[in-house]
Design a protein around this motif. Structure first.
Motif, mmCIF file in Angstrom:
data_model
loop_
_atom_site.group_PDB
_atom_site.id
_atom_site.type_symbol
_atom_site.label_atom_id
_atom_site.label_comp_id
_atom_site.label_asym_id
_atom_site.label_seq_id
_atom_site.Cartn_x
_atom_site.Cartn_y
_atom_site.Cartn_z
ATOM 1 N N ASP A 473 45.656 -18.232 3.342
ATOM 2 C CA ASP A 473 47.084 -17.671 3.043
ATOM 3 C C ASP A 473 47.078 -16.326 4.173
ATOM 4 O OD1 ASP A 473 49.461 -16.533 2.597
ATOM 5 O OD2 ASP A 473 49.420 -17.007 0.475
ATOM 6 N N ALA A 474 47.809 -16.404 5.176
ATOM 7 C CA ALA A 474 47.761 -15.357 6.113
ATOM 8 C C ALA A 474 48.388 -13.939 5.741
ATOM 9 C CB ALA A 474 48.516 -15.710 7.739
ATOM 10 N N SER A 475 49.410 -14.181 5.073
ATOM 11 C CA SER A 475 50.034 -12.993 4.399
ATOM 12 C C SER A 475 49.093 -12.426 3.466
ATOM 13 C CB SER A 475 51.248 -13.648 3.416
ATOM 14 O OG SER A 475 50.809 -14.570 2.358
ATOM 15 N N GLN A 476 48.236 -12.866 2.634
ATOM 16 C CA GLN A 476 47.335 -12.259 1.565
ATOM 17 C C GLN A 476 46.099 -11.805 2.634
ATOM 18 O OE1 GLN A 476 46.434 -14.743 -1.668
ATOM 19 N NE2 GLN A 476 48.559 -14.895 -2.055
ATOM 20 N N GLU A 477 45.679 -12.441 3.590
ATOM 21 C CA GLU A 477 44.397 -12.182 4.091
ATOM 22 C C GLU A 477 44.697 -11.113 5.228
ATOM 23 O OE1 GLU A 477 41.621 -13.319 3.337
ATOM 24 O OE2 GLU A 477 42.112 -15.309 2.258
ATOM 25 N N GLY A 478 45.778 -10.707 5.605
ATOM 26 C CA GLY A 478 46.166 -9.715 6.438
ATOM 27 C C GLY A 478 45.776 -10.068 8.018
ATOM 28 N N HIS A 479 45.824 -11.290 8.398
ATOM 29 C CA HIS A 479 45.483 -11.555 9.643
ATOM 30 C C HIS A 479 45.988 -12.832 9.901
ATOM 31 C CE1 HIS A 479 42.918 -11.981 13.322
ATOM 32 N NE2 HIS A 479 42.763 -13.354 12.834
ATOM 33 N N THR A 480 46.920 -12.879 11.136
ATOM 34 C CA THR A 480 47.518 -14.249 11.900
ATOM 35 C C THR A 480 46.131 -15.216 12.395
ATOM 36 O OG1 THR A 480 49.166 -13.095 12.172
ATOM 37 C CG2 THR A 480 49.143 -14.953 13.183
ATOM 38 N N ALA A 481 45.888 -16.013 11.415
ATOM 39 C CA ALA A 481 44.637 -17.068 12.011
ATOM 40 C C ALA A 481 45.246 -18.005 12.666
ATOM 41 C CB ALA A 481 43.954 -17.572 10.705
ATOM 42 N N SER A 482 44.675 -18.225 14.030
ATOM 43 C CA SER A 482 45.007 -19.104 14.980
ATOM 44 C C SER A 482 43.686 -19.831 15.688
ATOM 45 C CB SER A 482 45.857 -18.609 16.236
ATOM 46 O OG SER A 482 46.868 -17.761 15.786
ATOM 47 N N VAL A 483 44.037 -21.015 15.918
ATOM 48 C CA VAL A 483 43.051 -22.013 16.389
ATOM 49 C C VAL A 483 43.596 -22.802 17.465
ATOM 50 C CG1 VAL A 483 41.787 -24.194 15.726
ATOM 51 C CG2 VAL A 483 42.276 -22.514 13.853
ATOM 52 N N LEU A 484 42.859 -22.728 18.572
ATOM 53 C CA LEU A 484 43.168 -23.611 19.825
ATOM 54 C C LEU A 484 42.056 -24.711 19.762
ATOM 55 C CD1 LEU A 484 44.273 -23.745 22.602
ATOM 56 C CD2 LEU A 484 42.181 -22.568 23.401
ATOM 57 N N CYS A 485 43.015 -25.775 19.628
ATOM 58 C CA CYS A 485 42.316 -27.196 19.611
ATOM 59 C C CYS A 485 42.307 -27.749 20.745
ATOM 60 C CB CYS A 485 42.943 -28.092 18.252
ATOM 61 S SG CYS A 485 42.016 -29.564 17.859
ATOM 62 N N ILE A 486 41.261 -28.332 21.368
ATOM 63 C CA ILE A 486 41.064 -28.787 22.740
ATOM 64 C C ILE A 486 40.736 -30.239 22.310
ATOM 65 C CG2 ILE A 486 40.121 -28.640 24.838
ATOM 66 C CD1 ILE A 486 39.529 -25.892 24.474
ATOM 67 N N ALA A 487 41.471 -31.174 23.107
ATOM 68 C CA ALA A 487 41.247 -32.581 22.896
ATOM 69 C C ALA A 487 40.132 -33.125 23.830
ATOM 70 C CB ALA A 487 42.489 -33.416 23.028
ATOM 71 N N GLY A 488 39.473 -34.098 23.802
ATOM 72 C CA GLY A 488 38.324 -34.630 24.689
ATOM 73 C C GLY A 488 39.254 -35.483 25.598
ATOM 74 N N ARG A 489 38.191 -35.906 26.425
ATOM 75 C CA ARG A 489 38.727 -37.023 27.644
ATOM 76 C C ARG A 489 38.933 -38.171 27.332
ATOM 77 N NH1 ARG A 489 35.309 -36.603 33.009
ATOM 78 N NH2 ARG A 489 34.006 -38.185 31.908
ATOM 79 N N GLY A 490 38.559 -38.630 26.011
ATOM 80 C CA GLY A 490 38.559 -39.986 25.716
ATOM 81 C C GLY A 490 39.978 -40.391 25.318
ATOM 82 N N GLU A 491 40.401 -41.812 25.485
ATOM 83 C CA GLU A 491 41.519 -42.304 25.272
ATOM 84 C C GLU A 491 42.102 -42.318 23.965
ATOM 85 O OE1 GLU A 491 42.733 -43.675 27.835
ATOM 86 O OE2 GLU A 491 41.311 -44.094 28.915
ATOM 87 N N LEU A 492 41.636 -41.930 22.708
ATOM 88 C CA LEU A 492 41.972 -41.618 21.698
ATOM 89 C C LEU A 492 41.850 -40.127 21.153
ATOM 90 C CD1 LEU A 492 40.868 -45.096 19.922
ATOM 91 C CD2 LEU A 492 43.095 -44.379 20.907
#
Length: 641
Positions: A473-492
């Motif tokens: 819960d970002a509002s309670q944790e006092g931080h805007t948590a963000s994740v950069l999700c990088i997909a691999g080179r595979g077909e799926l």
């Protein structure tokens, strides 16, 4: 050839096989009662004798009851003769009479149209008129039977059942007395190389058959009592006979009750003064069958008998053809034994697949098959059913992830065409989008206890899914948590990354998706990773650890050394568990572990109070596919999760 030999042996050896099979099934039925007497310190031999004597008394009482009812009905038939003749006349008027009237009208119409034929005169030249050639009546008289032939004629129908009953009881006594010894001999004969599997199969068969017969016998007796009382109230003669007949025929699944119902309804229609007795008899059987089949039996041992409905019908036809009415009654337990055998013997697994009630495909296999067939609607229906007993993240791990791994293996083998790959991506994206509004919440599934006569092993029961990862819960944790999700080179890999991003957002993380093209060697210098604190690399290639993926992790570590680097989807024996993982914060095998790792990283960083401001350049459609118009061959443009 082997099957033909077995069928011939069953058919021609039925005189020997039927008593033995009946004795074995009777021993299954009496085994719990014998164990109960042994716990009361009766001893082995006295317990068996008492149980067999009680069984013989019950069989004798049932036979005497049936005989008395049949004799009473035979003696009372003259009383119902007038009603029977009246019903026959009524039926004839409605059927044959109408047909005769129609044919008469047609005949008269034809006579008016066709010219009349002149009748040939009877004279000496007409052979048909000569009395010499008329046939003479002949009567055949059999010689009077001797007293021995009369005795044989009347006693043979009685002696044969008594002989079979005696053989069954004697064999059942020996089976109950030497049950452990027979079990050991069978294990030595068939399963000495795998004692665990042989013991498990025999114990499972004995337990399931015993509980099935006890529960089914109790239900059938209750149904027989209800039918007898109901028919007596309605006024149908021979109510006890029809009650006993219904109780016995209910051992034949699905159709047994209605066989007895047809006989009772026909008899009620014949002897009743009107048609009300027929209607009430039909209502009685219908209501009783619905209540027992839809309420009582599911409460006692579930909806399933362990056999598919198709298998039950085929088994009833086969065993009744081989062994007649006895085979019809024994069809379900015999087929159930074959199904249990197929579950524990590899060469006989086809029996479980053909006749068992368990799904032929696992949910993951069904998911992949629906992707290949480009049928996301049915896959969504399956997902909605599974989500009733598990959390969303458990569905993605147990079904979607395993199904995509099947697809990944086929892609590596080169058996998936470009069109099939396109359909897989499109269907999977439709499923993911359809689950967008589904919350990843805890699903309360009650533990299913082992039921008295269930054919399902405890492993088949739906187990309550694990608690989903705790939500950030970002509002309670006092931080805007963000994740950069990088997909691999595979077909799926884009599909796996899209699912991961959806789960991240459902757990309170701000997540963005970027394709591998943005982080390739030639374009990596254009990426600004300053301020990036959590990076998640998702790829099915993580299991094989190809060079491109190791290079990507090394470049990410060099450009963002302070960022939390999480890799998935790794398998335990992956090469990434070695040197490359030293540069990563954690590796995840499943979506659950990915979410848990990212939530944990966000909690560790929540004390900084600095939101991630460097993600804006990865937002939007460019984050998914790179520059506008640039897509991977054979893969549709992915939509933002």
């Amino acid at each position: 050839m082997t099957g033909v030999i077995i069928i011939c042996a069953l058919y021609f050896g039925r005189a020997v096989m039927i008593p033995i099979i009946l004795a074995i099934l009777l021993s299954f039925l009496l085994a719990p009662f014998v164990e109960f007497l042994r716990r009361l310190r009766f001893g082995q031999v006295p317990s068996v004798i008492v149980a067999v004597v009680i069984a013989l008394s019950v069989l004798t009482a049932v036979g005497a009851l049936i005989g008395a009812q049949v004799a009473q009905l035979a003696g009372d038939l003259p009383k119902y003769q007038v009603a029977v003749e009246r019903k026959i006349d009524s039926v004839q008027r409605l059927t044959v009479g109408r047909a005769d009237e129609f044919l008469g009208r047609a005949s008269r119409a034809l006579k008016r149209i066709s010219p009349a034929r002149e009748q040939e005169p009877k004279n000496e030249d007409n052979p048909a008129a000569s009395p010499i050639d008329q046939p003479m009546p002949v009567e055949v008289h059999e010689p009077s039977p001797s007293p021995l032939e009369l005795a044989q004629r009347f006693l043979s129908p009685v002696i044969s059942p008594l002989e079979t009953t005696g053989i069954v009881l004697v064999v059942a006594v020996f089976i109950l007395l030497q049950r452990e010894d027979l079990r050991d001999r069978l294990i030595r004969l068939f399963g000495s190389r795998d004692l665990h599997r042989a013991t498990t199969a025999m114990d499972e068969a004995a337990r399931r058959l015993s509980r099935y017969f006890l529960a089914q016998l109790g239900i059938n007796m209750g149904v027989g009592i209800v039918i007898s009382v109901g028919l007596a109230i309605i006024g149908v003669p021979g109510a006890l006979l029809f009650g006993v007949m219904t109780a016995l025929l209910r051992f034949v699944p699905y159709v047994g009750t209605w066989i007895a119902a047809i006989i009772a309804v026909v008899f009620a229609a014949a002897v009743g003064p009107g048609w009300s007795m027929l209607v009430w008899t039909l209502v009685l059987f219908g209501v009783t069958d619905v209540l027992v089949g839809q309420v009582i039996e599911p409460l006692l041992y579930g909806h399933s008998t362990g056999l598919s409905p198709f298998a039950v019908i085929v088994a009833a036809i086969f065993w009744s053809w081989i062994w007649g009415p006895v085979g019809l009654v024994l069809s379900t337990p015999l087929t159930l034994c074959l199904v249990i055998l197929g579950r524990h013997v590899d060469r006989l697994e086809f029996l479980d697949v053909l006749f068992g009630d368990r799904p032929a495909l696992t949910p993951a296999e069904n998911f992949y098959q629906r992707l290949l067939a480009n049928d996301p609607d049915e896959a969504l229906v399956q997902a909605e059913t599974l989500l009733k007993e598990r959390a969303l993240i458990a569905y993605y791990d147990e079904v979607a992830l395993e199904g995509l791994r099947f697809a990944h293996n086929d892609v590596l083998r080169g058996v998936v065409t470009a069109n099939q790959l396109r359909r897989i991506n499109e269907s999977a994206l439709d499923i993911i989008e359809g689950l967008e509004e589904t919350a990843d919440t805890i699903v309360d599934v009650k533990d299913r206890e082992e039921l008295p006569a269930s054919f399902d092993s405890p492993d088949d029961f739906p187990v309550p899914s694990e608690t989903p990862p705790s939500r950030f819960d970002a509002s309670q944790e006092g931080h805007t948590a963000s994740v950069l999700c990088i997909a691999g080179r595979g077909e799926l890999d884009d599909l796996a990354a899209t699912i991961a991003v959806q789960l991240f957002r459902k757990h309170g993380l701000h997540a963005d998706l970027a394709g591998y093209d943005r982080f390739s060697r030639g374009r990596f210098g254009e990426v600004d990773l300053s301020g990036v604190s959590i990076i998640c690399v998702v790829s099915f290639d993580a299991a094989e650890s190809p060079p491109y993926l190791r290079n990507l992790l090394r470049r990410l570590h060099q450009r963002a050394p302070s960022a939390e680097l999480i890799v998935g989807l790794v398998v335990p024996e992956s090469a990434l568990q070695g040197e490359t993982l030293v540069r990563t914060s954690s590796a995840a095998v499943s979506f659950r572990e990915l979410v848990e790792a990212c939530v944990a990283a966000a909690r560790r960083q929540s004390t900084d109070g600095v939101p991630w401001a460097g993600l804006h350049e990865f937002e939007g459609e460019a984050a998914l596919n790179g520059p506008p118009g640039e897509t991977r061959e054979g893969v549709p443009e992915l939509r933002n999760a």
